[in-house]
Design a protein around this motif. Structure first.
Motif, PDB file in Angstrom:
ATOM      1  N   GLY A 199       0.812  -1.214   0.000  1.00 55.28           N
ATOM      2  CA  GLY A 199       0.000   0.000   0.000  1.00 55.28           C
ATOM      3  C   GLY A 199       0.843   1.260   0.000  1.00 55.28           C
ATOM      4  O   GLY A 199       0.537   2.236  -0.709  1.00 55.28           O
ATOM      5  N   ALA A 200       1.929   1.259   0.789  1.00 54.63           N
ATOM      6  CA  ALA A 200       2.813   2.416   0.803  1.00 54.63           C
ATOM      7  C   ALA A 200       3.476   2.615  -0.549  1.00 54.63           C
ATOM      8  O   ALA A 200       3.620   3.746  -1.033  1.00 54.63           O
ATOM      9  CB  ALA A 200       3.874   2.247   1.899  1.00 54.63           C
ATOM     10  N   ALA A 201       3.874   1.516  -1.200  1.00 54.81           N
ATOM     11  CA  ALA A 201       4.502   1.619  -2.518  1.00 54.81           C
ATOM     12  C   ALA A 201       3.522   2.155  -3.557  1.00 54.81           C
ATOM     13  O   ALA A 201       3.877   3.012  -4.381  1.00 54.81           O
ATOM     14  CB  ALA A 201       5.044   0.261  -2.950  1.00 54.81           C
ATOM     15  N   LEU A 202       2.287   1.660  -3.559  1.00 53.04           N
ATOM     16  CA  LEU A 202       1.279   2.156  -4.501  1.00 53.04           C
ATOM     17  C   LEU A 202       1.040   3.651  -4.308  1.00 53.04           C
ATOM     18  O   LEU A 202       0.988   4.421  -5.279  1.00 53.04           O
ATOM     19  CB  LEU A 202      -0.026   1.394  -4.329  1.00 53.04           C
ATOM     20  CG  LEU A 202      -0.032  -0.105  -4.654  1.00 53.04           C
ATOM     21  CD1 LEU A 202      -1.386  -0.715  -4.316  1.00 53.04           C
ATOM     22  CD2 LEU A 202       0.315  -0.350  -6.114  1.00 53.04           C
ATOM     23  N   GLY A 203       0.879   4.061  -3.054  1.00 54.04           N
ATOM     24  CA  GLY A 203       0.631   5.475  -2.765  1.00 54.04           C
ATOM     25  C   GLY A 203       1.828   6.342  -3.094  1.00 54.04           C
ATOM     26  O   GLY A 203       1.687   7.418  -3.688  1.00 54.04           O
ATOM     27  N   ALA A 204       3.032   5.882  -2.714  1.00 52.34           N
ATOM     28  CA  ALA A 204       4.236   6.661  -2.985  1.00 52.34           C
ATOM     29  C   ALA A 204       4.463   6.820  -4.478  1.00 52.34           C
ATOM     30  O   ALA A 204       4.809   7.907  -4.962  1.00 52.34           O
ATOM     31  CB  ALA A 204       5.444   5.985  -2.328  1.00 52.34           C
ATOM     32  N   ALA A 205       4.275   5.734  -5.239  1.00 53.25           N
ATOM     33  CA  ALA A 205       4.463   5.800  -6.688  1.00 53.25           C
ATOM     34  C   ALA A 205       3.483   6.788  -7.319  1.00 53.25           C
ATOM     35  O   ALA A 205       3.866   7.610  -8.170  1.00 53.25           O
ATOM     36  CB  ALA A 205       4.301   4.419  -7.304  1.00 53.25           C
ATOM     37  N   ALA A 206       2.219   6.718  -6.892  1.00 53.13           N
ATOM     38  CA  ALA A 206       1.204   7.591  -7.479  1.00 53.13           C
ATOM     39  C   ALA A 206       1.494   9.062  -7.195  1.00 53.13           C
ATOM     40  O   ALA A 206       1.232   9.929  -8.044  1.00 53.13           O
ATOM     41  CB  ALA A 206      -0.177   7.212  -6.965  1.00 53.13           C
ATOM     42  N   THR A 207       2.027   9.375  -6.029  1.00 59.09           N
ATOM     43  CA  THR A 207       2.354  10.766  -5.696  1.00 59.09           C
ATOM     44  C   THR A 207       3.679  11.196  -6.305  1.00 59.09           C
ATOM     45  O   THR A 207       4.028  12.382  -6.252  1.00 59.09           O
ATOM     46  CB  THR A 207       2.398  10.958  -4.172  1.00 59.09           C
ATOM     47  OG1 THR A 207       3.365  10.062  -3.602  1.00 59.09           O
ATOM     48  CG2 THR A 207       1.044  10.680  -3.547  1.00 59.09           C
ATOM     49  N   ASN A 208       4.410  10.249  -6.885  1.00 57.00           N
ATOM     50  CA  ASN A 208       5.711  10.538  -7.492  1.00 57.00           C
ATOM     51  C   ASN A 208       5.662  10.391  -9.014  1.00 57.00           C
ATOM     52  O   ASN A 208       6.684  10.138  -9.648  1.00 57.00           O
ATOM     53  CB  ASN A 208       6.779   9.599  -6.902  1.00 57.00           C
ATOM     54  CG  ASN A 208       8.191  10.063  -7.196  1.00 57.00           C
ATOM     55  OD1 ASN A 208       8.451  11.262  -7.312  1.00 57.00           O
ATOM     56  ND2 ASN A 208       9.115   9.123  -7.318  1.00 57.00           N
ATOM     57  N   GLY A 209       4.453  10.529  -9.586  1.00 56.52           N
ATOM     58  CA  GLY A 209       4.326  10.527 -11.036  1.00 56.52           C
ATOM     59  C   GLY A 209       4.059   9.186 -11.672  1.00 56.52           C
ATOM     60  O   GLY A 209       3.843   9.111 -12.890  1.00 56.52           O
ATOM     61  N   GLN A 210       4.065   8.092 -10.882  1.00 57.49           N
ATOM     62  CA  GLN A 210       3.753   6.766 -11.436  1.00 57.49           C
ATOM     63  C   GLN A 210       2.338   6.384 -11.013  1.00 57.49           C
ATOM     64  O   GLN A 210       2.126   5.554 -10.134  1.00 57.49           O
ATOM     65  CB  GLN A 210       4.762   5.729 -10.937  1.00 57.49           C
ATOM     66  CG  GLN A 210       6.156   5.883 -11.515  1.00 57.49           C
ATOM     67  CD  GLN A 210       7.106   4.834 -10.962  1.00 57.49           C
ATOM     68  OE1 GLN A 210       7.328   4.751  -9.744  1.00 57.49           O
ATOM     69  NE2 GLN A 210       7.683   4.031 -11.833  1.00 57.49           N
ATOM     70  N   ASP A 211       1.358   7.017 -11.677  1.00 58.15           N
ATOM     71  CA  ASP A 211      -0.032   6.804 -11.282  1.00 58.15           C
ATOM     72  C   ASP A 211      -0.746   5.788 -12.180  1.00 58.15           C
ATOM     73  O   ASP A 211      -1.964   5.675 -12.145  1.00 58.15           O
ATOM     74  CB  ASP A 211      -0.798   8.122 -11.250  1.00 58.15           C
ATOM     75  CG  ASP A 211      -0.842   8.819 -12.603  1.00 58.15           C
ATOM     76  OD1 ASP A 211      -0.133   8.370 -13.541  1.00 58.15           O
ATOM     77  OD2 ASP A 211      -1.578   9.819 -12.724  1.00 58.15           O
ATOM     78  N   LYS A 212       0.029   5.047 -13.001  1.00 56.23           N
ATOM     79  CA  LYS A 212      -0.502   3.901 -13.731  1.00 56.23           C
ATOM     80  C   LYS A 212       0.197   2.650 -13.206  1.00 56.23           C
ATOM     81  O   LYS A 212       1.397   2.678 -12.937  1.00 56.23           O
ATOM     82  CB  LYS A 212      -0.271   4.011 -15.235  1.00 56.23           C
ATOM     83  CG  LYS A 212      -1.183   5.004 -15.949  1.00 56.23           C
ATOM     84  CD  LYS A 212      -0.599   6.383 -15.971  1.00 56.23           C
ATOM     85  CE  LYS A 212      -1.437   7.367 -16.782  1.00 56.23           C
ATOM     86  NZ  LYS A 212      -0.882   8.740 -16.671  1.00 56.23           N
ATOM     87  N   LEU A 213      -0.566   1.578 -13.051  1.00 55.05           N
ATOM     88  CA  LEU A 213      -0.052   0.342 -12.452  1.00 55.05           C
ATOM     89  C   LEU A 213      -0.210  -0.798 -13.442  1.00 55.05           C
ATOM     90  O   LEU A 213      -1.325  -1.245 -13.716  1.00 55.05           O
ATOM     91  CB  LEU A 213      -0.819   0.038 -11.158  1.00 55.05           C
ATOM     92  CG  LEU A 213      -0.489  -1.279 -10.456  1.00 55.05           C
ATOM     93  CD1 LEU A 213       0.942  -1.271  -9.917  1.00 55.05           C
ATOM     94  CD2 LEU A 213      -1.485  -1.547  -9.329  1.00 55.05           C
ATOM     95  N   ALA A 214       0.907  -1.274 -13.992  1.00 60.50           N
ATOM     96  CA  ALA A 214       0.873  -2.433 -14.881  1.00 60.50           C
ATOM     97  C   ALA A 214       0.809  -3.698 -14.049  1.00 60.50           C
ATOM     98  O   ALA A 214       1.653  -3.930 -13.184  1.00 60.50           O
ATOM     99  CB  ALA A 214       2.107  -2.445 -15.776  1.00 60.50           C
ATOM    100  N   LEU A 215      -0.196  -4.533 -14.310  1.00 58.08           N
ATOM    101  CA  LEU A 215      -0.430  -5.772 -13.563  1.00 58.08           C
ATOM    102  C   LEU A 215      -0.120  -6.945 -14.483  1.00 58.08           C
ATOM    103  O   LEU A 215      -0.842  -7.196 -15.443  1.00 58.08           O
ATOM    104  CB  LEU A 215      -1.877  -5.832 -13.084  1.00 58.08           C
ATOM    105  CG  LEU A 215      -2.293  -4.749 -12.080  1.00 58.08           C
ATOM    106  CD1 LEU A 215      -3.810  -4.679 -11.970  1.00 58.08           C
ATOM    107  CD2 LEU A 215      -1.673  -5.012 -10.715  1.00 58.08           C
ATOM    108  N   ILE A 216       0.950  -7.681 -14.167  1.00 57.75           N
ATOM    109  CA  ILE A 216       1.465  -8.699 -15.080  1.00 57.75           C
ATOM    110  C   ILE A 216       1.527 -10.045 -14.370  1.00 57.75           C
ATOM    111  O   ILE A 216       2.195 -10.174 -13.332  1.00 57.75           O
ATOM    112  CB  ILE A 216       2.892  -8.327 -15.551  1.00 57.75           C
ATOM    113  CG1 ILE A 216       2.931  -6.873 -16.018  1.00 57.75           C
ATOM    114  CG2 ILE A 216       3.355  -9.269 -16.653  1.00 57.75           C
ATOM    115  CD1 ILE A 216       4.327  -6.310 -16.121  1.00 57.75           C
TER     116      ILE A 216
END
Length: 553
Positions: free
Chosen positions: A250-267
């Protein structure tokens, strides 16, 4: 090993999350720990998401420990399986949270389940014609008023009666899963159907380990107690500051989204979990895509498919058990990898999504824009579809181009290739393309191949959803999230329509109204929408795929 190490509990491991958090301007994890979020979340503290979200959170945090209450279902499920032992074809009529989890469970564990989550008349007709004499229908709707599910119930009821069953015999063929007091619960009593009530303090997209996920899975032959065991084993770690995979993710998802990585590739990494990306997609898109914020999940077919990397994409792989010494990712180099048993995956992702909501300042339990397309659909069913003339006709495809209400600054496409190039050219550096196919997801399955083709041609994130299924998933993000999307809607001619018993419309008319209602909602936001109508589906899908391949030449 990925950069950022590994955080694990109960067989569920999250790799790489620490490095993602460390790359952000400020540590999301440190802020979460300073506010005692892990312990407060496991205590079901409804104040975590602010005063405006508190009332909703007070009645939506039951997922945190629903695995305990769900054990009360196990003896009921055993009795039900024995009672229905002569019916070995299980059909699940449900949408969104009512269908996605059981589909993942049964696919992963190799048990047969027919999921009916469409209004396409061809797909509905095919389901009705499949082993009807051996069929039991699980009708699943939390609200009890889902139009697609009600239509499926009506169609199967009529089919059973037409096959010569009495009303009492037909009623025995239905198992209804709904919330206490819903309209569907009363209808089920009138039908003489079996009724299993779900946990009312759990929202639909968080309901994997409630009756919505467990009932159809159990009837299909899954030992669902194992899923509950896996979640319970993980639960003890979720209050902790360390060795807490839910907090790390959860922290990684939130941190990424606030740092410009607001798309999540699910592989998928190929290690034993099949289709989890579709379930995660709904959970994250509908939970975070609001207030012009959010995380856009992009479901990638396999590690070799395009669209999994980019400056605004967090690349994540998921799977089951990794062999000793294996590198997470299954052939792609992810930034984050999540591996572990399915029951633990469900709880971890639900927890992580709630945590990401804290980081982003978003209420992860409401869906303020979902009803908009539904209201448009109902209005169009009453008034009829508006008359439209195609912008162009190219072979077996009619094209309808809308630059979005109030926008007059874009050219008008002349043919299919021109239209696709125009759509991709408008994506810019932060946009995404959503492909929305109102087709038969089995008979027209090859249409899904447009996603990787368009991703390769554009270099931008491209999502794909079957309509109206995606309306209960990414539909919220499309309207409530960042308004940087462009939209490709694919519809198809209906050659053999099917009436919805007891209603003044057919499945084909309902499908067309849903597509038109969603187009209207998107155009009103000023977003570009290209509708491609296949006048001959068998010829139109290959023509479209050829045009997509031509974009790269």
């Amino acid at each position: 090993m990925l950069d950022g190490g590994c955080e694990a509990a109960a067989g569920l491991a999250v790799y790489g999350a620490e490095a993602v958090d460390a790359a952000a301007p400020a540590s999301a994890r440190a802020a979460l720990l300073a506010d005692d979020v892990p312990a407060r979340l496991t205590r079901k503290d409804p104040t975590l998401w602010g005063p405006e979200a508190q009332a909703e959170a007070e009645v939506r945090l039951g997922w945190m420990d629903t695995f305990r209450r769900s054990r009360e279902l196990l003896p009921q499920l055993a009795e039900l399986k024995a009672e229905l032992a002569d019916l070995d074809h299980v059909v699940l009529a449900g949408m969104g949270g009512s269908s996605l989890a059981p589909e993942v469970i049964t696919r992963t564990l190799g048990r047969p389940l027919t999921v009916l989550d469409t209004t396409d008349p061809g797909q509905v007709r095919a389901a009705l014609g499949d082993r009807l004499d051996r069929t039991v229908v699980v009708v699943a709707s939390k609200s009890g008023s889902t139009v697609e599910t009600d239509s499926h119930r009506r169609a199967y009821w009529q089919a059973f009666l037409d096959a010569g069953l009495t009303e009492a015999e037909a009623g025995r063929r239905f198992v209804v899963v709904t919330d206490p007091g819903s309209p569907l619960a009363a209808t089920a009593d009138e039908m003489g159907a079996f009724v299993l009530l779900a946990d009312p303090d759990v929202g639909g997209r968080y309901s994997a380990l409630t009756a919505f996920g467990l009932v159809p899975s159990a009837l299909a032959g899954v030992e669902v107690s194992e899923l509950l065991d896996q979640a319970e084993e993980l639960f003890g770690a979720l209050a902790g500051d360390r060795d807490n995979p839910g907090l790390a993710l959860g922290a990684a998802l939130g941190a990424a989204a606030t740092n410009g990585q607001d798309k999540l590739a699910l592989i998928p990494d190929g290690t034993g979990i099949d289709g989890l990306g579709d379930w995660i997609e709904q959970l994250i898109a509908e939970s975070t895509g609001k207030n012009s914020l959010g995380i856009l999940p992009v479901v990638i077919e396999d590690p070799g498919s395009p669209g999994a990397t980019g400056p605004d994409i967090l690349t994540l792989t998921y799977g089951g058990a990794l062999p000793a010494g294996a590198v997470p990712g299954g052939g792609v180099r992810p930034q984050v990898a999540v591996n572990g048993p399915l029951g633990g995956q469900f709880l971890t992702w639900e927890y992580a999504t709630a945590v990401a909501g804290v980081v982003l300042g978003i209420d992860p339990f409401n869906q303020p824009n979902v009803t908009e397309s539904k209201e448009n659909t109902n209005r169009l069913l009453g008034s009829g579809l508006p008359a439209e003339s195609p912008t162009f006709v190219d072979g077996g495809i009619e094209g309808y181009w809308s630059a979005g209400e109030g926008r007059t600054d874009t050219p008008v496409p002349a043919d299919l290739a021109d239209a696709l190039r125009l759509l991709l050219a408008g994506l810019g550096d932060d946009g995404y393309l959503a492909v929305m196919a109102y087709l038969d997801r089995f008979a027209d399955a090859k249409a899904g191949q447009v996603r990787p083709g368009l991703a390769a041609a554009s270099g931008r994130p491209v999502t794909f959803g079957w309509g109206p299924r995606f309306l209960h998933s990414t539909g919220q993000y499309h309207k409530g999230g960042p308004q940087v999307g462009s939209f490709l809607q694919i519809t198809g001619a209906v050659t053999d329509d099917l009436p919805v018993p007891g209603k003044p419309y057919s499945f084909g008319e309902l499908q067309a109204a849903q597509a038109a209602g969603d187009r209207q909602a998107l155009a009103e936001r000023g977003r570009p929408v290209l509708r491609l109508h296949l006048t001959d589906r068998a010829a139109g899908v290959p023509q479209l795929l050829d045009a997509v391949r031509g974009l790269r030449s």
